[in-house]
Design a protein around this motif. Structure first.
Motif, PDB file in Angstrom:
ATOM      1  N   UNK A   1      -1.523  -0.527  -3.861  1.00 50.60           N
ATOM      2  CA  UNK A   1      -2.891  -1.259  -3.911  1.00 50.60           C
ATOM      3  C   UNK A   1      -4.015  -0.143  -4.317  1.00 50.60           C
ATOM      4  N   UNK A   2      -5.144  -0.515  -4.888  1.00 50.61           N
ATOM      5  CA  UNK A   2      -6.071   0.539  -5.445  1.00 50.61           C
ATOM      6  C   UNK A   2      -6.331   1.801  -4.701  1.00 50.61           C
ATOM      7  N   UNK A   3      -6.530   1.646  -3.441  1.00 50.03           N
ATOM      8  CA  UNK A   3      -7.005   2.951  -2.634  1.00 50.03           C
ATOM      9  C   UNK A   3      -5.730   3.921  -2.849  1.00 50.03           C
ATOM     10  N   UNK A   4      -4.619   3.308  -2.712  1.00 50.91           N
ATOM     11  CA  UNK A   4      -3.450   4.092  -2.581  1.00 50.91           C
ATOM     12  C   UNK A   4      -3.152   4.868  -3.760  1.00 50.91           C
ATOM     13  N   UNK A   5      -3.335   3.730  -4.891  1.00 50.21           N
ATOM     14  CA  UNK A   5      -3.080   4.195  -6.412  1.00 50.21           C
ATOM     15  C   UNK A   5      -4.006   5.441  -6.798  1.00 50.21           C
ATOM     16  N   UNK A   6      -5.324   5.358  -6.350  1.00 43.07           N
ATOM     17  CA  UNK A   6      -6.186   6.547  -6.673  1.00 43.07           C
ATOM     18  C   UNK A   6      -6.201   7.828  -5.831  1.00 43.07           C
TER      19      UNK A   6
ATOM     20  N   UNK B   1     -13.474  -5.806  -8.143  1.00 38.66           N
ATOM     21  CA  UNK B   1     -13.532  -6.982  -7.096  1.00 38.66           C
ATOM     22  C   UNK B   1     -12.980  -6.347  -5.562  1.00 38.66           C
ATOM     23  N   UNK B   2     -12.084  -5.292  -5.725  1.00 34.92           N
ATOM     24  CA  UNK B   2     -11.494  -4.804  -4.417  1.00 34.92           C
ATOM     25  C   UNK B   2     -12.690  -4.040  -3.801  1.00 34.92           C
TER      26      UNK B   2
END
Length: 203
Positions: free
Chosen positions: A149-154, A197-198
């Protein structure tokens, strides 16, 4: 010393050697892509690099340029070719980025460069990812690739910067090679929410 000097030197030498060794594959893929797409086999797009300086990142084109009757590009899933799908799953579409590494735009290992219009959506902590050169591969990519997911990826990008070392880079390159040999958890970008979008949905 590694972060400020040796990392760039190693990147340059390794990228030059890799480009020479892989040149036959690059030429073959470029020729086949030229026939399939009937156009320029390469794709370039502006991405933010170190200190958010924008550069053009190169990839092999995985989609056609087909447009609808109004001149608007068709959806990604329609334009994605069988060759493009293979290139993405094997990561061969990333080979032209060796040129970016040689030029100094990118590193072999680092946070993946995302779209420029995402810049306003990073938190101050996430913006740390732009204090180093972006990479062809990174901690987020070997930790699940697009399935993360985006939060984890960043957050993984920030952790990479905070723990940057020669040892960690070698480990990430090794894990990347294993990912390429044994592809898994690969989801095309259009099957997940974009960062915009997220963040919009989250807020």
């Amino acid at each position: 010393m590694y972060k400020s000097t040796f990392k760039r030197l190693i990147d340059l030498i390794a990228a030059l050697l890799a480009f020479v060794i892989l040149l036959p594959i690059i030429l073959i893929v470029a020729f086949i892509s030229l026939i399939v797409n009937k156009s320029n086999p390469f794709f370039s797009q502006e991405r933010p690099g170190k200190n958010e300086v924008v550069f053009k990142m190169y990839k092999f084109k995985s989609m056609t340029d087909k447009k609808d009757e109004n001149g608007k590009l068709l959806p990604d899933e329609v334009r994605l070719t069988k060759l493009g799908n293979i290139l993405r799953k094997t990561s061969l579409d990333e080979l032209p980025q060796l040129i970016n590494v040689i030029r100094g735009d990118m590193s072999l290992v680092g946070p993946r460069p995302l779209r420029t219009h995402y810049l306003p959506y990073y938190t101050p902590r996430e913006a740390i990812r732009h204090t180093v050169r972006p990479g062809i591969t990174g901690l987020a990519q070997v930790s699940g690739r697009n399935a993360v997911g985006w939060d984890e990826k960043l957050e993984l990008d920030v952790q990479y910067v905070e723990n940057l070392s020669f040892k960690n880079d070698v480990i990430l390159i090794y894990k990347t090679i294993l990912k390429v040999i044994r592809p898994s958890d690969v989801i095309l970008d259009d099957n997940m929410l974009t960062l915009v979008e997220h963040r919009t949905k989250k807020n």
